[in-house]
Design a protein around this motif. Structure first.
Motif, short mmCIF file in Angstrom:
data_model
loop_
_atom_site.label_atom_id
_atom_site.label_comp_id
_atom_site.label_asym_id
_atom_site.label_seq_id
_atom_site.Cartn_x
_atom_site.Cartn_y
_atom_site.Cartn_z
N ARG A 133 0.78 -1.22 0.00
CA ARG A 133 0.00 0.00 0.00
C ARG A 133 0.83 1.29 0.00
O ARG A 133 0.54 2.19 -0.79
CB ARG A 133 -0.97 0.01 1.18
CG ARG A 133 -1.94 1.17 1.13
CD ARG A 133 -2.91 1.14 2.28
NE ARG A 133 -2.26 1.38 3.56
CZ ARG A 133 -2.90 1.41 4.73
NH1 ARG A 133 -4.18 1.15 4.77
NH2 ARG A 133 -2.23 1.64 5.85
N ALA A 186 0.38 3.52 -3.32
CA ALA A 186 -0.37 4.77 -3.12
C ALA A 186 0.49 5.98 -3.44
O ALA A 186 0.03 6.94 -4.08
CB ALA A 186 -0.89 4.84 -1.70
N GLY A 214 0.85 6.22 -7.07
CA GLY A 214 -0.42 6.66 -7.64
C GLY A 214 -0.60 8.16 -7.53
O GLY A 214 -1.08 8.82 -8.47
N LEU A 271 -6.49 10.42 -2.06
CA LEU A 271 -5.76 9.15 -2.09
C LEU A 271 -4.60 9.18 -1.11
O LEU A 271 -4.35 8.21 -0.38
CB LEU A 271 -5.26 8.89 -3.51
CG LEU A 271 -4.37 7.66 -3.74
CD1 LEU A 271 -5.15 6.39 -3.50
CD2 LEU A 271 -3.78 7.68 -5.15
N HIS A 272 -3.89 10.28 -1.09
CA HIS A 272 -2.75 10.43 -0.18
C HIS A 272 -3.20 10.37 1.28
O HIS A 272 -2.60 9.66 2.10
CB HIS A 272 -2.05 11.75 -0.47
CG HIS A 272 -1.00 12.13 0.54
ND1 HIS A 272 0.22 11.51 0.61
CD2 HIS A 272 -1.02 13.04 1.54
CE1 HIS A 272 0.93 12.03 1.60
NE2 HIS A 272 0.20 12.97 2.18
N LEU A 286 -4.74 6.54 1.98
CA LEU A 286 -4.01 5.30 1.75
C LEU A 286 -2.53 5.35 2.11
O LEU A 286 -1.92 4.30 2.36
CB LEU A 286 -4.13 4.87 0.29
CG LEU A 286 -5.55 4.52 -0.20
CD1 LEU A 286 -5.50 4.08 -1.66
CD2 LEU A 286 -6.16 3.42 0.66
N VAL A 287 -1.92 6.52 2.10
CA VAL A 287 -0.47 6.60 2.32
C VAL A 287 -0.18 6.60 3.81
O VAL A 287 -0.67 7.44 4.55
CB VAL A 287 0.13 7.85 1.66
CG1 VAL A 287 1.63 7.94 1.98
CG2 VAL A 287 -0.07 7.80 0.15
#
Length: 394
Positions: A202, A206, A209, A375-376, A379-380
């Protein structure tokens, strides 16, 4: 360690040559097409090939060359890059030109992430951010300063003269690495299955991404800056060249300053959040600012600074997440950025062809940056506390 940190500067000249080579060909497109008696659309594929080979070369060759000394890989990559630029300068036909640009993209794709990983290794935990910023700054200065100089040089000595300049810079960088860079032992290469797992995990997936989205939005919108200015009626005051310089000056400032900020705060995750927010706001403010004369300069500078600054904390997060496979993780991120650049140009063209006004394009890219920020945030996850503690102990 201070002596080792000074050796990071050896890598900067190669990064400068890469930044110049990656963008100057777009400015030389009409001259190249006329010289080779082909259309600009056909000659423009040299930019596409360079970008795609850059994106694909990084992970493929990082796997194939892993375990070899960093100096060997950097030297081989720069030799290929330099030879390919010499071949570009000598190209007498479009097929030869396209092959040369593809090879130059491979050399650049191998050099860039390895230079970043080597710089981080030389600098140590306390100065890792500044080392990464120096390499990124070399690329940004090559783009912002080198590209206009390269285009002006081409007016005097032709487009081939500009390519010979890049060739000479590459040759000098090779000599510098051979004479000044210490031999750094690399870790044994992990099996291919483990490399796939690196991307599948992940944090790495991520982060890559987010870099992909940033490449699509920032560099994609830059491709269509001239149509945007024309449609938004913002080019009359600032002008296209002025707008590009504003974006570029912001890029140089952002890429050079971000390293010290990362080192002092030890919070790359937070910094990425802030930078993505600034990038989003700058895009959303562009259409309105374009109608307000010199107010356009502000979002342009912020956009350039945020776009170029983002990759330093991104690389920092990747190295912290997978320190035993730093070059592999950074190469994936480099591929994501350049693949995003290629996708951004293509998707921007598709969006405009679908009927979206060029003046409204920043709204679309700003919304996509917001997706990247989400997203950051969701998921990060990076071990920042451990990284900060390591820096203090060092």
């Amino acid at each position: 360690m201070p002596g080792e940190f000074r050796r990071v500067h050896i890598l900067v000249l190669g990064a400068f040559a890469l930044g110049l080579d990656a963008y100057v060909m777009a400015g030389l497109l009409p001259e190249v097409a006329a010289d080779l008696h082909t259309s600009e659309s056909a000659a423009g594929q040299m930019v596409t090939l360079f970008t795609l080979c850059y994106a694909l070369a990084a992970p493929v060759f990082a796997t194939a060359l892993a375990g070899r000394p960093a100096r060997t890989i950097l030297t081989a990559a720069l030799l290929l890059f330099t030879a390919a630029n010499a071949l570009t300068a000598l190209a007498g036909s479009l097929p030869v030109l396209l092959v040369a640009r593809a090879l130059a993209g491979v050399g650049a794709g191998v050099y860039s992430p390895m230079a970043a990983a080597t710089a981080a290794s030389l600098a140590g935990a306390q100065r890792r951010g500044r080392a990464l910023a120096l390499v990124m700054g070399g690329m940004s200065v090559g783009t912002v300063v080198g590209v206009p100089v390269g285009v002006l040089l081409a007016d005097q000595v032709g487009w081939r003269g500009t390519l010979w300049l890049i060739t000479a810079l590459g040759a000098v960088a090779v000599v510098g690495i051979l004479l000044g860079l210490p031999r750094l032992e690399a870790a044994p290469p992990p099996p291919l299955r483990e490399r796939v797992r690196v991307l599948a995990r992940r944090p790495v997936a991520a982060i890559a991404g987010v870099s992909l989205i940033a490449g699509i939005t920032s560099l994609g919108l830059y491709t269509y800056l001239v149509p945007f200015l024309t449609d938004a009626d913002g080019g009359g005051t600032v002008g296209t060249l002025g707008a590009m310089w504003a974006w570029g000056v912001g890029g140089v400032a952002g890429s050079l300053v971000i390293g010290r900020i990362v080192d002092r705060t030890g919070r790359p995750y937070v910094l990425v959040s802030v930078v993505l927010l600034l990038l989003c706001l700058s895009h959303l403010l562009l259409p309105g600012a374009a109608r307000a004369s010199w107010a356009l300069v502000v979002p342009l500078v912020v956009w350039g600074a945020a776009g170029w600054a983002l990759q330093v904390p991104q690389q920092h997060q990747l190295i912290a997440a997978r320190p035993e496979q730093a070059s592999v993780a950074v190469s994936l991120n480099s591929s994501a950025v350049y693949l995003g650049s290629a996708l951004g140009s293509a998707l921007g063209g598709v969006t405009l062809a679908a009927g979206v006004a060029p003046a409204d394009l920043p709204y679309w890219t700003g919304a996509l940056v917001a997706v990247g920020l989400l997203l950051h945030l969701v998921l990060v996850r990076t071990p920042e506390r451990a990284t900060a503690g390591e820096a203090v102990r060092s």
